[in-house]
Motif scaffolding. Structure first.
Motif, PDB file in Angstrom:
ATOM      1  N   LEU A 121       1.047  -1.005   0.250  1.00 41.24           N
ATOM      2  CA  LEU A 121       0.272  -0.090   0.146  1.00 41.24           C
ATOM      3  C   LEU A 121       0.813   1.378  -0.230  1.00 41.24           C
ATOM      4  CD1 LEU A 121      -2.910   1.230  -0.070  1.00 41.24           C
ATOM      5  CD2 LEU A 121      -2.720   0.468   3.008  1.00 41.24           C
ATOM      6  N   ARG A 122       0.224   2.172  -1.192  1.00 41.78           N
ATOM      7  CA  ARG A 122       1.066   3.397  -0.807  1.00 41.78           C
ATOM      8  C   ARG A 122       0.330   5.026  -0.747  1.00 41.78           C
ATOM      9  NH1 ARG A 122       7.030   3.439  -1.865  1.00 41.78           N
ATOM     10  NH2 ARG A 122       7.124   1.378  -3.146  1.00 41.78           N
ATOM     11  N   PHE A 123       1.145   5.628   0.226  1.00 35.24           N
ATOM     12  CA  PHE A 123       0.031   7.028  -0.615  1.00 35.24           C
ATOM     13  C   PHE A 123       0.243   8.201  -1.028  1.00 35.24           C
ATOM     14  CE2 PHE A 123      -0.954   5.024   4.081  1.00 35.24           C
ATOM     15  CZ  PHE A 123      -2.417   5.079   4.384  1.00 35.24           C
ATOM     16  N   THR A 124      -0.303   8.705  -1.430  1.00 34.13           N
ATOM     17  CA  THR A 124      -0.032   9.831  -2.435  1.00 34.13           C
ATOM     18  C   THR A 124       0.476  10.659  -1.631  1.00 34.13           C
ATOM     19  OG1 THR A 124      -2.125  10.383  -2.814  1.00 34.13           O
ATOM     20  CG2 THR A 124      -1.879   9.037  -4.408  1.00 34.13           C
ATOM     21  N   THR A 125       0.218  11.152  -0.299  1.00 41.63           N
ATOM     22  CA  THR A 125       1.093  11.508   0.272  1.00 41.63           C
ATOM     23  C   THR A 125       2.082  11.184   1.373  1.00 41.63           C
ATOM     24  OG1 THR A 125       0.576  13.660   2.161  1.00 41.63           O
ATOM     25  CG2 THR A 125      -0.154  11.742   2.241  1.00 41.63           C
ATOM     26  N   THR A 126       2.860  12.110   1.964  1.00 40.06           N
ATOM     27  CA  THR A 126       3.946  12.148   3.114  1.00 40.06           C
ATOM     28  C   THR A 126       3.835  11.583   3.867  1.00 40.06           C
ATOM     29  OG1 THR A 126       4.441  14.200   4.138  1.00 40.06           O
ATOM     30  CG2 THR A 126       5.530  13.219   2.152  1.00 40.06           C
ATOM     31  N   VAL A 127       3.633  10.542   5.097  1.00 38.89           N
ATOM     32  CA  VAL A 127       4.303  10.880   6.486  1.00 38.89           C
ATOM     33  C   VAL A 127       3.087  11.300   7.189  1.00 38.89           C
ATOM     34  CG1 VAL A 127       4.471   8.099   6.326  1.00 38.89           C
ATOM     35  CG2 VAL A 127       6.048  10.014   7.570  1.00 38.89           C
ATOM     36  N   ALA A 128       3.491  11.822   8.757  1.00 40.94           N
ATOM     37  CA  ALA A 128       2.579  13.097   8.975  1.00 40.94           C
ATOM     38  C   ALA A 128       4.274  13.309   9.069  1.00 40.94           C
ATOM     39  CB  ALA A 128       2.522  13.201  10.429  1.00 40.94           C
ATOM     40  N   ARG A 129       4.624  14.752   9.408  1.00 41.40           N
ATOM     41  CA  ARG A 129       5.810  15.431   9.758  1.00 41.40           C
ATOM     42  C   ARG A 129       6.514  15.208  10.960  1.00 41.40           C
ATOM     43  NH1 ARG A 129       4.643  21.659   9.169  1.00 41.40           N
ATOM     44  NH2 ARG A 129       3.362  22.159  10.294  1.00 41.40           N
ATOM     45  N   GLU A 130       5.352  15.122  12.053  1.00 39.70           N
ATOM     46  CA  GLU A 130       6.620  14.997  13.508  1.00 39.70           C
ATOM     47  C   GLU A 130       6.603  13.470  13.528  1.00 39.70           C
ATOM     48  OE1 GLU A 130       3.115  17.622  12.651  1.00 39.70           O
ATOM     49  OE2 GLU A 130       2.932  16.205  11.913  1.00 39.70           O
ATOM     50  N   TYR A 131       5.915  12.989  12.117  1.00 36.25           N
ATOM     51  CA  TYR A 131       6.973  11.262  12.436  1.00 36.25           C
ATOM     52  C   TYR A 131       8.214  11.273  12.740  1.00 36.25           C
ATOM     53  CZ  TYR A 131       2.149   8.973  14.284  1.00 36.25           C
ATOM     54  OH  TYR A 131       1.082   8.730  14.813  1.00 36.25           O
ATOM     55  N   VAL A 132       8.535  12.011  11.693  1.00 37.63           N
ATOM     56  CA  VAL A 132       9.915  12.288  11.560  1.00 37.63           C
ATOM     57  C   VAL A 132      10.962  13.150  11.201  1.00 37.63           C
ATOM     58  CG1 VAL A 132       9.402  10.661   9.219  1.00 37.63           C
ATOM     59  CG2 VAL A 132       9.851  12.839   9.184  1.00 37.63           C
ATOM     60  N   HIS A 133      10.638  13.735  12.472  1.00 34.13           N
ATOM     61  CA  HIS A 133      11.567  14.920  12.920  1.00 34.13           C
ATOM     62  C   HIS A 133      11.794  15.560  12.026  1.00 34.13           C
ATOM     63  CE1 HIS A 133      11.703  12.328  16.515  1.00 34.13           C
ATOM     64  NE2 HIS A 133      10.612  12.794  16.507  1.00 34.13           N
ATOM     65  N   ARG A 134      10.407  16.481  11.243  1.00 35.81           N
ATOM     66  CA  ARG A 134      10.734  17.605  10.114  1.00 35.81           C
ATOM     67  C   ARG A 134       9.846  18.323  10.720  1.00 35.81           C
ATOM     68  NH1 ARG A 134      15.402  18.989   7.679  1.00 35.81           N
ATOM     69  NH2 ARG A 134      16.397  16.945   6.702  1.00 35.81           N
ATOM     70  N   VAL A 135      10.353  19.776   9.962  1.00 32.12           N
ATOM     71  CA  VAL A 135       9.145  20.691  10.002  1.00 32.12           C
ATOM     72  C   VAL A 135       8.914  21.125   8.466  1.00 32.12           C
ATOM     73  CG1 VAL A 135       8.738  23.667  10.189  1.00 32.12           C
ATOM     74  CG2 VAL A 135      10.292  21.667  12.000  1.00 32.12           C
ATOM     75  N   ALA A 136       9.554  20.709   7.455  1.00 33.20           N
ATOM     76  CA  ALA A 136       8.856  21.118   5.968  1.00 33.20           C
ATOM     77  C   ALA A 136       8.516  20.052   5.114  1.00 33.20           C
ATOM     78  CB  ALA A 136      10.383  21.870   5.556  1.00 33.20           C
ATOM     79  N   LEU A 137       7.718  19.774   5.098  1.00 32.94           N
ATOM     80  CA  LEU A 137       6.627  19.233   4.188  1.00 32.94           C
ATOM     81  C   LEU A 137       7.683  18.325   3.627  1.00 32.94           C
ATOM     82  CD1 LEU A 137       3.442  20.299   4.361  1.00 32.94           C
ATOM     83  CD2 LEU A 137       4.091  18.296   6.030  1.00 32.94           C
TER      84      LEU A 137
END
Length: 308
Positions: free
Chosen positions: A9-25
């Motif tokens: 399964l692949r989404f057409t968006t990224t995972v939530a940025r909070e989960y990867v410790h990033r601010v910039a999408l």
């Protein structure tokens, strides 16, 4: 949004940025994940055809783009799969990788890369991981792309504050970071000297770490110490500076041990030493790197630059 069902399964968006410790999408490269077994996962990712910092190298993706993608996998799985609360801090102990250069070629579409992750030697404290190791096998369209191994610590805010005192006030420490020292002219960074993380010294093969906290990629948000990805970049750039080959080169292998945090308030000295010279039969320049801060060993590495 996270994938917890089918492995494909692949989404057409990224995972939530909070989960990867990033601010910039725009700097989030993970698109989903699924559990495939006990402490085993598949993480779906997408790489852009070009990137402002991890720029293409002679028609190939930059291996440090792979490193950043793997780095994002640590917090994603810790938070989503192991229920580590937000606010916990991750600290790298060791990281190594080897890539298959042929699988790094840039195609007409962004690269869809799957990370097959096995977690081991997981230690828990009050039901939350306090440290773990990961083995990551990366594939692209079914072709082996890379293998990586890493270990890192997971710390609660209370433990981290106690460990990092007197550096635990992130806002204050980050704001007090000194102005970056001058950069070098670097063959691997011809477009933007602001991307260079080393400064010259009078000694051959010895450099000062250059820390620019205004850099939009390396410092996506305020932190209380020099981030690991900047240190990996220093290892790469040190190799370029001691290698006489002026052709396009990519860091095909790297093995880094992080001995202590690298702080903002004291200079860090990076020394690079060649280990072997590329030949027609063996076109990888191998070298070793050591870094010291306040007369203490900060990180060590061996790496190889592949001539393209």
């Amino acid at each position: 949004m996270l994938a917890t069902g089918r492995p494909d399964l692949r989404f057409t968006t990224t995972v939530a940025r909070e989960y990867v410790h990033r601010v910039a999408l725009s700097e989030v490269f993970l698109t989903g994940w699924s559990r495939t077994g006990l402490d085993k996962f598949t993480v779906q990712t997408q790489w852009p055809r070009s990137h402002s910092f991890y720029a293409p190298i002679n028609g190939m993706h930059d291996p440090l783009l792979l490193c950043e993608t793997i780095r994002q996998t640590f917090p994603l799985l810790c938070h989503a799969a192991y229920e580590m609360p937000f606010g916990h801090q991750l600290s790298w102990s060791a990281f190594r990788y080897t890539i298959n250069p042929q699988a790094m070629r840039i195609e007409r579409a962004p690269a869809e890369v799957d990370l097959h992750v096995s977690c081991s030697d997981i230690r828990y404290q009050r039901g939350t991981p306090s440290s773990m190791s990961m083995r990551i096998e990366a594939t692209r369209d079914g072709t082996w792309l890379a293998v990586a191994n890493t270990r890192f610590e997971c710390m609660s805010p209370k433990v981290y504050q106690r460990l990092r005192s007197p550096y635990s006030d992130t806002a204050r420490v980050f704001a007090a970071a000194p102005t970056p020292v001058p950069s070098l002219a670097l063959p691997g960074r011809p477009r933007n000297r602001d991307d260079v993380v080393l400064s010259p010294t009078q000694d051959e093969g010895r450099f000062q770490l250059r820390v620019d906290t205004s850099h939009p990629v390396l410092f996506d948000h305020a932190v209380d110490h020099v981030p690991g990805m900047l240190l990996l970049e220093a290892v790469r750039q040190a190799g370029h500076l001691i290698t006489p080959d002026d052709s396009a080169m990519m860091p095909s292998t790297m093995d880094v041990t992080f001995h202590r945090y690298v702080e903002f308030d004291a200079p860090t000295w990076v020394t690079a030493t060649p280990l072997s010279v590329a030949t027609l039969q063996h076109d990888t320049h191998s070298y070793a790197v050591k870094a010291h801060q306040n007369n203490a060993l900060a990180f060590t590495a061996t790496a190889g630059l592949l001539s393209l």
